[in-house]
Design a protein around this motif. Structure first.
Motif, PDB file in Angstrom:
ATOM      1  N   GLN A  73       0.856  -1.253  -0.117  1.00  0.00           N
ATOM      2  CA  GLN A  73       0.034   0.039  -0.091  1.00  0.00           C
ATOM      3  C   GLN A  73       0.800   1.244  -0.044  1.00  0.00           C
ATOM      4  OE1 GLN A  73      -2.171  -0.473   3.636  1.00  0.00           O
ATOM      5  NE2 GLN A  73      -3.953  -1.358   2.566  1.00  0.00           N
ATOM      6  N   HIS A  74       1.820   1.529   0.712  1.00  0.00           N
ATOM      7  CA  HIS A  74       2.520   2.504   1.052  1.00  0.00           C
ATOM      8  C   HIS A  74       3.818   2.578   0.160  1.00  0.00           C
ATOM      9  CE1 HIS A  74       0.173   4.079   4.388  1.00  0.00           C
ATOM     10  NE2 HIS A  74      -0.199   2.766   4.448  1.00  0.00           N
ATOM     11  N   LEU A  75       4.442   1.564  -0.073  1.00  0.00           N
ATOM     12  CA  LEU A  75       5.898   1.497  -0.741  1.00  0.00           C
ATOM     13  C   LEU A  75       5.845   1.068  -2.345  1.00  0.00           C
ATOM     14  CD1 LEU A  75       8.107   0.185   2.111  1.00  0.00           C
ATOM     15  CD2 LEU A  75       7.497   2.577   1.683  1.00  0.00           C
ATOM     16  N   GLY A  76       4.796   0.241  -2.593  1.00  0.00           N
ATOM     17  CA  GLY A  76       4.344  -0.041  -3.823  1.00  0.00           C
ATOM     18  C   GLY A  76       5.141  -1.449  -4.160  1.00  0.00           C
ATOM     19  N   ILE A  77       5.495  -2.143  -3.219  1.00  0.00           N
ATOM     20  CA  ILE A  77       6.306  -3.380  -3.148  1.00  0.00           C
ATOM     21  C   ILE A  77       5.083  -4.525  -3.253  1.00  0.00           C
ATOM     22  CG2 ILE A  77       7.790  -5.216  -2.078  1.00  0.00           C
ATOM     23  CD1 ILE A  77       9.188  -2.528  -0.724  1.00  0.00           C
ATOM     24  N   PRO A  78       4.972  -5.130  -4.147  1.00  0.00           N
ATOM     25  CA  PRO A  78       4.037  -6.255  -4.251  1.00  0.00           C
ATOM     26  C   PRO A  78       3.932  -7.363  -3.214  1.00  0.00           C
ATOM     27  CG  PRO A  78       4.882  -5.975  -6.454  1.00  0.00           C
ATOM     28  CD  PRO A  78       5.849  -5.236  -5.640  1.00  0.00           C
ATOM     29  N   ARG A  79       3.031  -7.849  -2.632  1.00  0.00           N
ATOM     30  CA  ARG A  79       3.212  -8.655  -1.601  1.00  0.00           C
ATOM     31  C   ARG A  79       2.991 -10.001  -2.071  1.00  0.00           C
ATOM     32  NH1 ARG A  79      -2.666  -9.151   0.916  1.00  0.00           N
ATOM     33  NH2 ARG A  79      -3.723  -8.033  -0.686  1.00  0.00           N
ATOM     34  N   PRO A  80       3.244 -11.170  -1.272  1.00  0.00           N
ATOM     35  CA  PRO A  80       3.207 -12.543  -2.053  1.00  0.00           C
ATOM     36  C   PRO A  80       1.821 -12.675  -2.610  1.00  0.00           C
ATOM     37  CG  PRO A  80       4.740 -12.638  -0.107  1.00  0.00           C
ATOM     38  CD  PRO A  80       4.089 -11.183  -0.186  1.00  0.00           C
ATOM     39  N   PRO A  81       1.522 -13.232  -3.792  1.00  0.00           N
ATOM     40  CA  PRO A  81       0.324 -13.733  -4.122  1.00  0.00           C
ATOM     41  C   PRO A  81      -0.702 -14.557  -3.245  1.00  0.00           C
ATOM     42  CG  PRO A  81       1.999 -14.641  -5.787  1.00  0.00           C
ATOM     43  CD  PRO A  81       2.669 -14.049  -4.782  1.00  0.00           C
ATOM     44  N   GLY A  82      -1.821 -14.393  -3.264  1.00  0.00           N
ATOM     45  CA  GLY A  82      -2.679 -15.588  -2.708  1.00  0.00           C
ATOM     46  C   GLY A  82      -2.770 -15.321  -1.095  1.00  0.00           C
ATOM     47  N   ARG A  83      -2.651 -14.119  -0.670  1.00  0.00           N
ATOM     48  CA  ARG A  83      -2.632 -13.913   0.691  1.00  0.00           C
ATOM     49  C   ARG A  83      -4.104 -13.043   0.793  1.00  0.00           C
ATOM     50  NH1 ARG A  83       2.870 -12.299   3.429  1.00  0.00           N
ATOM     51  NH2 ARG A  83       3.908 -14.383   3.408  1.00  0.00           N
ATOM     52  N   GLU A  84      -4.606 -13.526   1.931  1.00  0.00           N
ATOM     53  CA  GLU A  84      -5.961 -12.669   2.144  1.00  0.00           C
ATOM     54  C   GLU A  84      -5.447 -11.337   2.836  1.00  0.00           C
ATOM     55  OE1 GLU A  84      -9.616 -13.191   5.608  1.00  0.00           O
ATOM     56  OE2 GLU A  84      -8.311 -14.718   4.928  1.00  0.00           O
ATOM     57  N   SER A  85      -6.212 -10.317   2.680  1.00  0.00           N
ATOM     58  CA  SER A  85      -5.926  -8.893   3.124  1.00  0.00           C
ATOM     59  C   SER A  85      -6.057  -8.928   4.679  1.00  0.00           C
ATOM     60  CB  SER A  85      -6.820  -7.922   2.413  1.00  0.00           C
ATOM     61  OG  SER A  85      -6.760  -6.676   3.330  1.00  0.00           O
TER      62      SER A  85
END
Length: 166
Positions: free
Chosen positions: A136-148
C-alpha cells in the motif's frame, strides 16, 4: 530532529522519536485506517487532533524518516502521506501496545477488536500485515494468494461497531 540526545539507550532514543502524545496515533491512523491525506487524518481522528498539531507531527515524522510525502497524482493541490519501512516495522510494537492496553486499560470493544486479532495472530499475522503495508505505502507487491489482513481487521472493527449499535 536535534542531535542532542539524553543517552544512547535504544529505549530512550525510541521514546525521543515516538514518545510525544500524537506521533504513534498518527502512525496508527495511517497503518490501521489507511488514512493518507491531511484532511482524512484530521477528520477521522478518534482523539480529535488539532490541525496545527497534525501538521507539526506529519512534518516531524517526515523529517525523522517514518513518513514520506509526495504529490497526489489524483489532485494537484493535495499530498499523499505514506509510511516508510521503519514505520511499517512498528507493527509488532503496535500489536504489543494494543495487547497491553486491552489487558490493563478501560478500552471499548470496537476499538480493541483489531488489537485482539493482532495479538491472536501473532508474528505470522504481523508479517503478513507488514507485507500488505509495504504494498500500500511503498508499492512493493506482496506474495500472491494472501488474504488481506487490513480487510480482516477492518471487517472485525465494523462488526464490533454494528454489535454496539444493535
Amino acid at each position: 530532529m536535534t542531535d542532542e540526545r539524553r543517552s544512547g539507550c535504544p529505549i530512550n532514543l525510541s521514546v525521543e522519536v515516538l514518545g510525544d502524545k500524537w506521533s504513534l496515533v498518527v502512525i496508527r491512523d495511517m497503518m490501521f485506517g489507511n488514512l493518507r491525506h491531511f484532511r482524512e487524518l484530521l477528520q477521522n481522528s478518534q482523539e480529535g487532533i488539532a490541525s496545527n498539531i497534525l501538521a507539526s507531527r506529519l512534518q516531524r515524522l517526515t523529517e525523522l524518516g517514518l513518513v514520506s510525502r509526495a504529490p497526489d497524482p489524483t489532485h494537484k493541490q493535495k499530498v499523499i502521506y505514506s509510511l516508510t519501512e521503519p514505520a511499517i516495522q512498528l507493527v509488532p510494537v503496535m500489536a504489543h501496545l494494543g495487547a497491553w492496553g486491552r489487558r490493563h486499560l478501560p478500552v471499548t470493544r470496537e476499538l480493541a477488536v483489531r488489537a485482539e486479532l493482532l495479538e491472536r495472530g501473532g508474528p505470522q499475522l504481523w508479517d503478513e500485515f507488514m507485507d500488505e503495508l509495504r504494498e500500500q505505502h511503498l508499492g512493493i507487491p506482496r506474495p500472491p494468494g494472501r488474504e488481506s489482513v487490513f480487510a480482516k481487521l477492518h471487517s472485525a472493527y465494523e462488526a464490533a461497531l454494528a454489535e454496539q449499535s444493535a
